[in-house]
Design a protein around this motif. Structure first.
Motif, short mmCIF file in Angstrom:
data_model
loop_
_atom_site.label_atom_id
_atom_site.label_comp_id
_atom_site.label_asym_id
_atom_site.label_seq_id
_atom_site.Cartn_x
_atom_site.Cartn_y
_atom_site.Cartn_z
N GLY A 32 -6.27 4.24 43.65
CA GLY A 32 -7.58 4.42 43.39
C GLY A 32 -8.01 4.90 44.80
N LEU A 33 -9.40 4.61 44.95
CA LEU A 33 -10.14 5.32 46.06
C LEU A 33 -9.22 4.90 47.39
N PHE A 34 -8.57 3.79 47.65
CA PHE A 34 -7.78 3.61 48.68
C PHE A 34 -6.42 4.67 48.64
N THR A 35 -6.17 4.88 49.81
CA THR A 35 -4.85 5.99 49.84
C THR A 35 -3.52 5.36 49.79
N GLY A 36 -3.39 4.20 49.90
CA GLY A 36 -2.09 3.48 49.89
C GLY A 36 -1.23 3.81 48.68
N GLY A 37 -1.71 3.52 47.47
CA GLY A 37 -0.93 3.72 46.28
C GLY A 37 -0.52 5.02 45.97
N LEU A 38 -1.41 6.03 45.81
CA LEU A 38 -1.30 7.40 45.39
C LEU A 38 -0.60 7.99 46.53
N GLY A 39 -0.64 7.73 48.00
CA GLY A 39 0.19 8.40 49.01
C GLY A 39 1.56 8.04 48.73
N LEU A 40 1.73 6.68 48.88
CA LEU A 40 3.24 6.37 48.77
C LEU A 40 3.96 6.90 47.57
N HIS A 41 3.05 6.82 46.28
CA HIS A 41 3.61 7.32 45.34
C HIS A 41 3.92 8.74 45.29
N TYR A 42 3.30 9.72 45.82
CA TYR A 42 3.75 10.92 45.94
C TYR A 42 4.97 11.10 46.58
N GLY A 43 4.94 10.42 47.97
CA GLY A 43 6.08 10.59 48.82
C GLY A 43 7.40 10.10 48.14
N ALA A 44 7.30 9.28 47.54
CA ALA A 44 8.66 8.69 46.87
C ALA A 44 8.97 9.64 45.76
N GLU A 45 8.09 10.10 44.95
CA GLU A 45 8.35 11.04 44.00
C GLU A 45 9.38 12.32 44.47
#
Ligand code: DLL
Length: 432
Positions: A136-149
């Motif tokens: 969501g607004l926090f960068t942790g989830g989406l950031g790591l998600h795209y990196g892992a993908e």
């Protein structure tokens, strides 16, 4: 293992030349097209022509969080609004939030930084990565998600909360890597134990990427020994983009990708630039961000730059793990104490776990620091004197290592707060 060997292992002289070119281009662009930077440089009496080598960065003015807040929401953005493809917002604890914007180029670099970070700790396309940072607004989830993908791993975007379900999914899908805050992973370990699940026996988990809050080597040992995994530090802030930098498998500090960022460490009071090995406040300039550039941004995180090259072969500068923030530092009867120092001393004692709270009061004009710590169930004994001995030992260690008196209250296992995102361990009840 390298994701981008050309960038990660560039000879140091070439890296410095590339950093200078990026800095010069950035400064020229900002002076011409960004009102905020133009005014700031003008007020400091510096023009793009004055930047003739990398060291000249010291002529440029610093930026602080209040610059970001004063220009909320988008006054510091450097691209037309229609080109923004993502926003994240950092809530902060005081004042207005900070809004960060990204165009395609910025998202691409951020993702690249995480692909490098994950590869540097040995995560590959064979891994299944559970991302238990908030989405969501926090960068942790989406950031790591795209990196892992990007590295081709399988991603389980579980976000925070619903811990039992997360543990079941971890087992069902054969998750090998988890990314979350250290405090959440400790909590997960507790919940798993209550469910009768042993991470070593019942899961394939082997690595964790832990960050978003300060944690110590003591905490790392507790997590690694308790869960049978390797835990690595990951660092970043929403203003930079989000999580970006990790240790490599050498585990000798965080690699700061030199083509993306130029780092300095300054004295928090005088702002004098400090040399390698000297501890101070981290200042970062982001060299190739387009939407939301940062030049000499004072992050308030406390660290030092390592001088020697890393044995892994990466030439990017490294910093020591963050020991805290200058604004988190407690002054107890005139002595500076970081919560991470308290954690470091506490976890020397094998009878306690990573759950603790620090409470500071002022009693009769004197600062009183109380440390509440949970005692492990197996350390509980019928003999009160054993518990008293543990308490005395921690109090004496605190006096010895931190030079402050700390009142220790040992609490029953499971009685202190647990956290799904960033932990909140300090309550300062003094009125200044
Ligand atoms: O915490 C970004 C992040 C997400 C980092 C996931 C790592 C993993 P913010 O919410 O803006 O962004 O908070 C940034 O958190 O200035 C530090 O004070 C602290 N912090 C972040 N990572 C670490 C770490 C994210 N590994 C602020 N060690 C930073 C110590 C950390 N402190």
């Amino acid at each position: 293992m390298f994701w981008n060997p050309d960038a990660e292992c560039k000879p140091i002289e070439d890296l410095r030349k590339a950093q200078y070119r990026s800095l010069k281009t950035l400064v020229m662009r900002l002076y011409e097209f960004n009102d905020f930077y133009h005014d700031k440089m003008k007020a400091a009496g510096v023009r793009p022509d004055d930047i003739t080598c990398l060291k000249d960065i010291s002529k440029l003015p610093f930026m602080t969080k209040s610059d970001l807040r004063d220009n909320y929401p988008t006054k510091m953005f450097s691209i037309p609004p229609k080109d923004v493809v993502r926003y994240h917002v950092s809530s902060g604890t005081t004042g207005k939030p900070t809004l960060v914007g990204y165009n395609r180029h910025d998202l691409d670099y951020w993702t690249e930084s995480l692909a490098r970070a994950m590869t540097s700790v040995g995560i590959t396309s064979d891994d299944t990565v559970q991302v238990s940072y908030g989405y969501g607004l926090f960068t942790g989830g989406l950031g790591l998600h795209y990196g892992a993908e990007r590295i081709g791993a399988s991603v389980l975007p579980s976000s925070t909360g619903n811990t039992e379900r997360q543990i079941e999914l971890m087992m069902d899908l054969g998750v090998t890597v988890i990314a979350c805050t250290p405090s959440y992973l400790i909590h997960m370990g507790d919940v798993a134990a209550r469910m009768g699940i042993d991470f070593r026996r019942d899961t394939l988990l082997r690595k964790a990427l832990l960050g978003a809050e300060p944690w110590t080597e003591g905490m790392r040992s507790q997590i690694e020994n308790g869960l049978g995994i390797n835990a690595y530090d990951i660092y970043g802030t929403s203003e930079l983009a989000g999580p970006m930098f990790t240790e490599c498998t050498e585990r000798k500090g965080l690699h700061i990708w030199g083509d993306m960022a130029y780092i300095e460490v300054v004295d928090p009071e005088t702002h004098e630039v400090l040399g390698p090995g000297q501890k101070g406040e981290l200042v970062i300039s982001m060299l190739n961000k387009e939407t939301f550039p940062l030049v000499r941004y004072m992050i308030k995180d406390v660290t030092t730059i390592f001088d020697e090259e890393c044995a892994c072969g990466r030439t990017s500068p490294r910093i020591e793990r963050i020991s805290g923030r200058t604004d988190d530092m407690l002054i107890i009867r005139g002595i500076n104490v970081f919560p991470s120092q308290v954690e470091h001393v506490l976890l020397k004692c094998p009878s306690v776990n990573g759950h603790y709270q620090i409470i500071v009061d002022r009693v009769n004009s004197l600062d009183v620091m109380t440390l509440q710590a949970e005692i492990n169930p197996e350390a509980f004994s019928d003999k009160m004197e054993d518990v008293v001995a543990i308490k005395n030992r921690i109090e004496s260690d605190m006096r010895k290592y931190l030079n402050v008196s700390v009142k220790v209250e040992l609490k029953e296992y499971g009685s202190l707060p647990r956290f799904e995102g960033k932990s909140r361990r300090v309550t300062d009840r003094r009125k200044f």
